[in-house]
Design a protein around this motif. Structure first.
Motif, short mmCIF file in Angstrom:
data_model
loop_
_atom_site.label_atom_id
_atom_site.label_comp_id
_atom_site.label_asym_id
_atom_site.label_seq_id
_atom_site.Cartn_x
_atom_site.Cartn_y
_atom_site.Cartn_z
N THR A 386 0.80 -1.23 0.00
CA THR A 386 0.00 0.00 0.00
C THR A 386 0.83 1.27 0.00
N PRO A 387 0.47 2.22 -0.86
CA PRO A 387 1.05 3.55 -0.74
C PRO A 387 0.53 4.23 0.52
N ARG A 388 1.35 5.10 1.07
CA ARG A 388 0.97 5.83 2.28
C ARG A 388 0.22 7.10 1.92
N ARG A 389 -0.80 7.37 2.69
CA ARG A 389 -1.56 8.59 2.48
C ARG A 389 -1.91 9.17 3.85
N VAL A 390 -2.38 10.41 3.83
CA VAL A 390 -2.71 11.05 5.10
C VAL A 390 -4.23 11.24 5.21
N ARG A 565 -6.11 0.26 -2.37
CA ARG A 565 -5.80 0.14 -0.95
C ARG A 565 -4.69 1.11 -0.57
N PHE A 566 -4.74 1.57 0.67
CA PHE A 566 -3.76 2.54 1.16
C PHE A 566 -3.47 2.27 2.62
N GLN A 567 -2.30 2.76 3.03
CA GLN A 567 -2.13 2.90 4.46
C GLN A 567 -2.40 4.36 4.78
N PHE A 568 -3.35 4.60 5.67
CA PHE A 568 -3.52 5.95 6.20
C PHE A 568 -2.56 6.03 7.39
N GLU A 569 -1.58 6.90 7.28
CA GLU A 569 -0.52 6.91 8.28
C GLU A 569 -1.07 7.01 9.69
N PHE A 574 -6.59 0.85 4.63
CA PHE A 574 -7.94 1.20 4.17
C PHE A 574 -8.10 0.84 2.70
N VAL A 575 -9.34 0.58 2.34
CA VAL A 575 -9.64 0.27 0.94
C VAL A 575 -10.83 1.11 0.52
N ALA A 576 -10.84 1.53 -0.73
CA ALA A 576 -12.01 2.23 -1.27
C ALA A 576 -13.09 1.17 -1.49
N ASP A 577 -14.22 1.36 -0.83
CA ASP A 577 -15.29 0.37 -0.87
C ASP A 577 -15.70 0.09 -2.32
N ARG A 578 -15.79 -1.19 -2.66
CA ARG A 578 -16.06 -1.54 -4.05
C ARG A 578 -17.52 -1.39 -4.42
N VAL A 579 -18.38 -1.23 -3.42
CA VAL A 579 -19.80 -1.09 -3.71
C VAL A 579 -20.23 0.38 -3.65
N ASP A 580 -19.82 1.07 -2.61
CA ASP A 580 -20.38 2.40 -2.36
C ASP A 580 -19.56 3.56 -2.91
N SER A 581 -18.34 3.32 -3.35
CA SER A 581 -17.53 4.42 -3.88
C SER A 581 -18.06 4.86 -5.23
N LYS A 582 -18.08 6.18 -5.44
CA LYS A 582 -18.48 6.72 -6.75
C LYS A 582 -17.29 7.49 -7.29
N PRO A 583 -17.24 7.69 -8.60
CA PRO A 583 -16.11 8.45 -9.14
C PRO A 583 -15.99 9.82 -8.46
N GLY A 584 -14.82 10.08 -7.92
CA GLY A 584 -14.59 11.35 -7.23
C GLY A 584 -15.14 11.40 -5.81
N VAL A 585 -15.90 10.36 -5.43
CA VAL A 585 -16.47 10.32 -4.07
C VAL A 585 -16.20 8.94 -3.45
N VAL A 587 -15.51 6.04 -0.75
CA VAL A 587 -15.86 5.72 0.64
C VAL A 587 -14.80 4.72 1.07
N PHE A 588 -14.23 4.93 2.25
CA PHE A 588 -13.14 4.04 2.66
C PHE A 588 -13.53 3.13 3.81
N ASN A 589 -13.04 1.90 3.74
CA ASN A 589 -13.23 0.93 4.81
C ASN A 589 -11.88 0.64 5.45
N ARG A 590 -11.85 0.60 6.74
CA ARG A 590 -10.61 0.17 7.38
C ARG A 590 -10.55 -1.35 7.42
N ALA A 591 -9.52 -1.89 6.82
CA ALA A 591 -9.32 -3.34 6.82
C ALA A 591 -8.78 -3.78 8.16
#
Ligand code: ATP
Ligand code: MG
Length: 602
Positions: A386-390, A565-569, A574-585, A587-591
């Protein structure tokens, strides 16, 4: 103290490829011994399941072994199934064999296409394929109903099966106990002709559900209760998801399963330990059907291993079904569910599961594996990829009072601290930032090194600041933290490291950051053994298994695609939810969090 936590340090080296080296186990030893003895060398393969005569007319089987994963399509796959999938497909891959995916759909009632689809999906997602080297080994046990019926007539004709007309209760009573032998049913002495005629009438719908069954004629005094004339067929009117209303006679699992294995020329039929006592019948049946000429040696052999039990989880499909139908969760793929569909949405990875299957091992010893072992496997893989993000999950404003109003600049944050080759990205910086509320204490407790009046911290990848105070609302809640920065302290500039500070906090420029829905998932149950104490596993549901918040995220996360998927430092993976995420919007789930917080609690 929050000082980075970039790598889950207690884990093994992060870069070990999950599939590199296999720990051996007793089943591998059996396979290796069989191969060394050339046990399967002369087998032929018809290109599809079939009788001995059909296979004999086929080509030499270039699959060195055949295994199978045989789910009943009456629910979604769970973590326990992942172990079985990894084992069966893994053995086939490692020993030049094939693994069949077979739907064990011999029970008309509970099986549905939705489950078939989700199972196919999960097996693929885990990284396995039943299409290999020109073979497509996807099968449905219901396709074998004609054969199974034919074998049953043959057993009747050989005097090895009979129609019984006792009720289910009577059959149980006649069966005896572990200490007492069973008694023969009065119908056991029916003639072959009577049995055959009755059995055909059962097939033709002339008898009511439950009025008769077909039983093997073995030994009512056998010390193994499973050999006391087990039931082979029952009358059951029910619409089947594939065969429709063609049958009202359905084979029992214990009859069907060995036959499915033999028709598919499975070499190693691997199942869980509950079936150990069924093995003598498995062998009895295949030997008798072989003696009638339908199968050839070597017959499939059954091997049992202990099922996976995981703390903080329930895995029986009955319970999972209840969680869904009673709406304790939002469906089979709710990220809190121990289903593979849920785990996928939550951000767990196939590589993490394969690593877990390897670590969980294969043995006959029953036992429990702690949920943290699974989480560590996920962390290990996620840390690597995962790339790191804030992200600021619980934001409060930080105002840098000596930073020029209207000015902004860029700071540079590494995408992966252990992988400099992944480079750095620019993040905006200005005099108004979001920081975590918990990173400020007006009256610091002992050992608190982050922001409090008078104290200095480093804004990670940015400047060192000194806290000068805060503003509060009428209720005393902090609305703004105030600080001054040191212009010559910016990370990466000459001399910046002369500043020595104990705290290092993350932040987001208030201008570029965007608000997004973030779901913080935790374990579905708060007890290690759900239901063990209260008797009802539902009493142990963890009400805090999902917390939905609005967080601030760094600008680049706006483009996250479903399942990125990302690491939120400092916060976890976290992963962008595959059901509820919309382009530009998104939604993240903590794994999973960066560190295990449960081990410390218990
Ligand atoms: P459940 O008890 O969850 O309903 P099941 O055994 O009835 O599971 P099936 O669809 O029949 O579910 O299982 C398919 C395969 O997965 C079987 O070979 C079974 O042995 C295996 N399996 C199921 N649960 C586990 C587990 N907890 N650990 C290892 N293997 C499992
Ligand atoms: Mg089952």
């Amino acid at each position: 103290m929050p000082n980075g936590n970039d790598s889950p340090s207690k884990n093994a080296p992060a870069n070990t490829p999950p599939d590199s080296a296999h720990v051996t186990n007793f089943i591998r030893n059996i396979v290796e011994a069989d191969l060394a003895a050339n046990k399967f060398a002369t087998r032929k393969w018809a290109g599809q399941p079939g009788l001995a005569s059909q296979h004999a007319a086929g080509v030499p089987d270039n699959a060195k072994i055949r295994t199978r994963f045989p789910p009943e399509p009456n629910g979604y796959l769970h973590i326990g199934h992942a172990k079985s999938i990894c084992l069966n497909f893994g053995l086939a891959a490692d020993y030049g064999g094939r693994c069949h995916l077979r739907f064990d759909d011999t029970n008309p009632e509970k099986e549905e296409q939705e489950y078939v689809d989700s199972i196919l999906d999960s097996v693929h997602w885990l990284g396995f394929d039943y299409q290999k080297d020109g073979e497509n080994n996807l099968y449905f046990a219901s396709d074998y109903f004609d054969w199974m019926y034919q074998f049953a007539e043959t057993l009747i004709e050989k005097g090895e099966a009979y129609v019984d007309s006792l009720s289910a209760d009577e059959i149980r009573e006649y069966r005896g106990t572990l200490t007492e032998p069973g008694r023969d049913s009065p119908h056991r002495s029916r003639t072959i002709a009577e049995n055959l005629a009755l059995f055909r009438e059962m097939r033709d719908g002339k008898h009511a559900d439950g009025s008769h069954v077909l039983r093997a004629k073995i030994d009512m005094a056998s010390p193994n209760i499973n050999l006391r004339d087990p039931v082979l067929y029952r009358i059951k009117r029910g619409h089947h998801h594939r065969t429709g209303d063609k049958w009202c006679l359905y084979p029992m699992y214990t009859y069907a399963h060995p036959l499915e294995d033999a028709l598919e020329q499975i070499t190693h039929s691997i199942c869980t330990l509950e079936f150990e006592d069924q093995r003598p019948f498995y062998d009895w049946l295949l030997e008798h059907v072989r003696d009638a000429g339908y199968f050839a040696d070597p017959l499939p052999k059954q091997y049992e291993f202990s099922r996976l039990n995981l703390t903080y989880v329930v895995m029986s499909k009955r319970y999972l079904n209840q969680l869904v139908t009673e709406k304790h969760v939002d469906g089979w793929d709710d990220p809190r569910m121990p289903t593979l569909a849920g785990a996928r949405r939550r951000g767990y990875t196939p590589e993490g599961f394969r690593l877990f299957a390897e670590r969980a091992g294969v043995s006959k010893a029953a036992g429990w594996i702690d949920y943290s072992v699974l989480e560590d496997c996920m962390r290990e893989h996620l840390n690597d990829i995962t790339p790191r993000r804030v992200a600021v999950l619980d934001p409060v404003k930080l105002v840098i009072t000596n930073y020029p109003v209207g000015q902004s600049e860029e700071a540079f944050a590494p995408n992966h601290p252990q992988k400099p080759e992944l480079g750095k990205r620019a993040v905006p910086f200005s005099g108004e930032l979001w920081i975590e509320r918990e990173d400020f204490q007006e009256n610091p407790v002992k050992g608190f090194f982050r922001l409090f009046p008078g104290n200095k911290v480093r804004l990670r990848y940015g400047f060192v600041i000194q806290c000068t105070g805060c503003e509060k609302d009428a209720d005393g809640n902090v609305t703004k933290v105030l600080a001054e920065y040191f212009p010559d302290s910016k990370s990466g500039t000459p001399g910046s490291d002369t500043y020595k500070v104990k705290g290092n906090i993350h932040w987001l420029c208030a201008k570029g950051a965007f608000a997004a829905e973030v779901r913080l998932y935790d374990r579905l149950f708060k007890a290690a053994y759900p239901g063990r104490e209260s008797g009802n596993y539902l009493d142990d549901l963890n009400p805090d298994a999902r917390k939905v918040i609005t967080a601030y995220l760094e600008p680049s996360l706006k483009d996250a695609k479903p399942e990125d998927r990302f690491q939120f430092e400092r916060h976890g993976y976290f992963v962008a939810d595959r059901v509820d995420s919309k382009p530009g919007v998104p939604v993240f789930n903590r794994a999973v969090t960066l560190k295990d917080s449960w081990g410390a609690k218990s």
